[in-house]
Design a protein around this motif. Structure first.
Motif, PDB file in Angstrom:
ATOM      1  N   THR A 140       8.051   4.954   1.721  1.00 38.94           N
ATOM      2  CA  THR A 140       6.688   5.062   1.223  1.00 38.94           C
ATOM      3  C   THR A 140       6.251   3.701   0.682  1.00 38.94           C
ATOM      4  OG1 THR A 140       5.180   6.427  -0.090  1.00 38.94           O
ATOM      5  CG2 THR A 140       7.296   5.852  -1.102  1.00 38.94           C
ATOM      6  N   TYR A 141       5.166   3.678  -0.102  1.00 42.90           N
ATOM      7  CA  TYR A 141       4.617   2.431  -0.627  1.00 42.90           C
ATOM      8  C   TYR A 141       5.248   2.066  -1.971  1.00 42.90           C
ATOM      9  CZ  TYR A 141       0.898   4.177   2.473  1.00 42.90           C
ATOM     10  OH  TYR A 141       0.194   4.690   3.526  1.00 42.90           O
ATOM     11  N   ASP A 142       4.958   0.840  -2.389  1.00 46.05           N
ATOM     12  CA  ASP A 142       5.330   0.389  -3.731  1.00 46.05           C
ATOM     13  C   ASP A 142       4.332   0.955  -4.752  1.00 46.05           C
ATOM     14  OD1 ASP A 142       3.005  -1.157  -3.589  1.00 46.05           O
ATOM     15  OD2 ASP A 142       4.052  -3.053  -3.412  1.00 46.05           O
ATOM     16  N   PRO A 143       4.534   0.718  -6.048  1.00 47.07           N
ATOM     17  CA  PRO A 143       3.646   1.323  -7.056  1.00 47.07           C
ATOM     18  C   PRO A 143       2.182   0.920  -6.931  1.00 47.07           C
ATOM     19  CG  PRO A 143       5.681   0.641  -8.084  1.00 47.07           C
ATOM     20  CD  PRO A 143       5.721   0.095  -6.682  1.00 47.07           C
ATOM     21  N   ASP A 144       1.895  -0.222  -6.328  1.00 42.22           N
ATOM     22  CA  ASP A 144       0.514  -0.659  -6.115  1.00 42.22           C
ATOM     23  C   ASP A 144      -0.050  -0.140  -4.801  1.00 42.22           C
ATOM     24  OD1 ASP A 144      -1.824  -2.242  -6.883  1.00 42.22           O
ATOM     25  OD2 ASP A 144      -1.269  -3.582  -5.233  1.00 42.22           O
ATOM     26  N   GLY A 145       0.750   0.636  -4.081  1.00 42.98           N
ATOM     27  CA  GLY A 145       0.295   1.121  -2.788  1.00 42.98           C
ATOM     28  C   GLY A 145       0.140   0.035  -1.753  1.00 42.98           C
ATOM     29  N   GLY A 146       0.748  -1.111  -1.989  1.00 42.81           N
ATOM     30  CA  GLY A 146       0.640  -2.233  -1.056  1.00 42.81           C
ATOM     31  C   GLY A 146      -0.535  -3.128  -1.324  1.00 42.81           C
ATOM     32  N   TYR A 147      -1.703  -2.513  -1.635  1.00 43.27           N
ATOM     33  CA  TYR A 147      -2.897  -3.341  -1.863  1.00 43.27           C
ATOM     34  C   TYR A 147      -3.897  -2.704  -2.817  1.00 43.27           C
ATOM     35  CZ  TYR A 147      -5.590  -0.477   1.504  1.00 43.27           C
ATOM     36  OH  TYR A 147      -6.224   0.553   2.161  1.00 43.27           O
ATOM     37  N   GLY A 148      -3.491  -1.700  -3.558  1.00 44.28           N
ATOM     38  CA  GLY A 148      -4.347  -1.167  -4.605  1.00 44.28           C
ATOM     39  C   GLY A 148      -5.283  -0.051  -4.212  1.00 44.28           C
ATOM     40  N   HIS A 149      -5.198   0.465  -2.997  1.00 49.28           N
ATOM     41  CA  HIS A 149      -6.044   1.601  -2.612  1.00 49.28           C
ATOM     42  C   HIS A 149      -5.583   2.838  -3.378  1.00 49.28           C
ATOM     43  CE1 HIS A 149      -7.967   4.768  -0.315  1.00 49.28           C
ATOM     44  NE2 HIS A 149      -8.626   3.864   0.385  1.00 49.28           N
ATOM     45  N   PRO A 150      -6.508   3.615  -3.950  1.00 46.53           N
ATOM     46  CA  PRO A 150      -6.083   4.764  -4.764  1.00 46.53           C
ATOM     47  C   PRO A 150      -5.219   5.766  -4.015  1.00 46.53           C
ATOM     48  CG  PRO A 150      -8.467   4.796  -4.368  1.00 46.53           C
ATOM     49  CD  PRO A 150      -7.981   3.450  -3.950  1.00 46.53           C
ATOM     50  N   ASP A 151      -5.521   6.026  -2.754  1.00 45.86           N
ATOM     51  CA  ASP A 151      -4.711   6.991  -2.015  1.00 45.86           C
ATOM     52  C   ASP A 151      -3.308   6.464  -1.746  1.00 45.86           C
ATOM     53  OD1 ASP A 151      -6.656   8.977  -1.888  1.00 45.86           O
ATOM     54  OD2 ASP A 151      -7.518   8.186  -0.036  1.00 45.86           O
ATOM     55  N   HIS A 152      -3.167   5.168  -1.570  1.00 47.19           N
ATOM     56  CA  HIS A 152      -1.838   4.582  -1.377  1.00 47.19           C
ATOM     57  C   HIS A 152      -1.035   4.646  -2.672  1.00 47.19           C
ATOM     58  CE1 HIS A 152      -2.274   2.442   2.657  1.00 47.19           C
ATOM     59  NE2 HIS A 152      -3.432   3.048   2.469  1.00 47.19           N
TER      60      HIS A 152
END
Length: 297
Positions: A140-152
């Motif tokens: 899955t993604y890192d805590p920031d979702g990769g780039y800060g998208h809320p769904d990520h």
């Protein structure tokens, strides 16, 4: 159902929207599917708030017909066919959680938005998948979702929480027998590899009006953060075909692509990860080359 009822190696990927999986992990998914591993994709929303690239499909957007989500279900199915992945699901079923839009927009708080969902509520749906499929490895993604998208970001929270809850025998026994994941990875891209990709792009005869930058790629980190790399060169064609299947979201030219911002960037066919839970295999200081390295059952 027991582990013996499943393929010997079982990989679960949790993504926010259709197309995220092909961009981030398409080569990895194709490789393991071709090798006979069980590959399960859980997508958390239908991507209803996405922009649409082809003018002929512009009517699908949320501010017009609001039918993009249904269209992207079909795109995802086509992409999974290209990757050889037969087990792809939506968290809680198609449309249970809606795309939350970009951070700071009013869509974040609409009824049903994934970003607004209580984490434990959403995680319970994933617990059921984990206990049924019984994967050894989660991506899955890192805590920031990769780039800060809320769904990520929410996908990261839900995946990590579900991993804990799935192993807890006291949590929702009605969802199946507890199961502990052996390894959890976050999607990453080493800076040097991204820079090499952009160097190739600058020398290529592509027609994108401009190019993205290294820091526009989600998950770019210092090379030392990377624990694991999967050489997907042999599956580059499958990854590119899967990306093309997401035609409302991606334009592909050769080994390069652009999203709705029309900024060119390289297709990355070696895919990289950071092991954040579980035992790292192999020699000290060397990257793993298999997500299942060290997994014994």
């Amino acid at each position: 159902m027991t582990d013996q009822d499943h393929p010997a190696r079982r990989l679960l990927l949790v993504h926010a929207h259709p197309d995220d999986e092909s961009i981030n992990n398409g080569a990895t998914m194709a490789k393991y599917a071709a090798e006979g591993a069980g590959v399960t994709l859980v997508t958390c929303t239908l991507g209803e708030e996405g922009e649409v690239i082809p003018p002929a499909l512009a009517h699908l957007t949320a501010d017009r017909d609001d039918t993009l989500g249904a269209h992207r279900i079909a795109e995802l199915a086509a992409a999974m066919k290209e990757l050889g992945v037969t087990d792809h699901r939506f968290l809680g079923g198609p449309g249970r959680f809606r795309d939350s839009g970009m951070m700071g927009t009013e869509q974040n708080h609409r009824e049903g938005a994934f970003w607004a969902a209580p984490v434990d509520e959403a995680a319970a749906y994933l617990v059921e998948v984990i206990r049924s499929v019984r994967p050894q490895v989660l991506v899955t993604y890192d805590p920031d979702g990769g780039y800060g998208h809320p769904d990520h970001i929410q996908a990261h929270r839900v995946a990590m929480r579900a991993a804990d809850l799935a192993a807890d025998a006291d949590f929702r026994p009605d969802l199946g027998a507890p199961h502990t994941l052996a390894k959890i990875y976050w999607n990453r891209v080493p800076r040097s590899y991204a820079e090499d990709g952009f160097a190739r792009l600058s020398a290529a005869p592509v027609t994108f009006p401009a190019t993205a930058s290294v820091d526009d790629i989600p998950g770019v980190v210092d090379d030392t953060v990377i624990t694991t790399e999967i050489d997907g060169t042999a599956y580059a064609a499958a990854k590119i075909a899967a990306m093309r299947a997401h035609a409302t979201q991606i334009v592909v030219e050769g080994d390069f692509f652009a999203l709705s911002n029309n900024l060119g960037q390289p297709v990355l066919t070696t895919e990289f990860y950071e092991l954040v839970r579980g035992e790292r295999a192999g020699s000290p200081g060397r990257r793993e080359t298999d997500l299942f390295a060290g997994v014994t059952s």
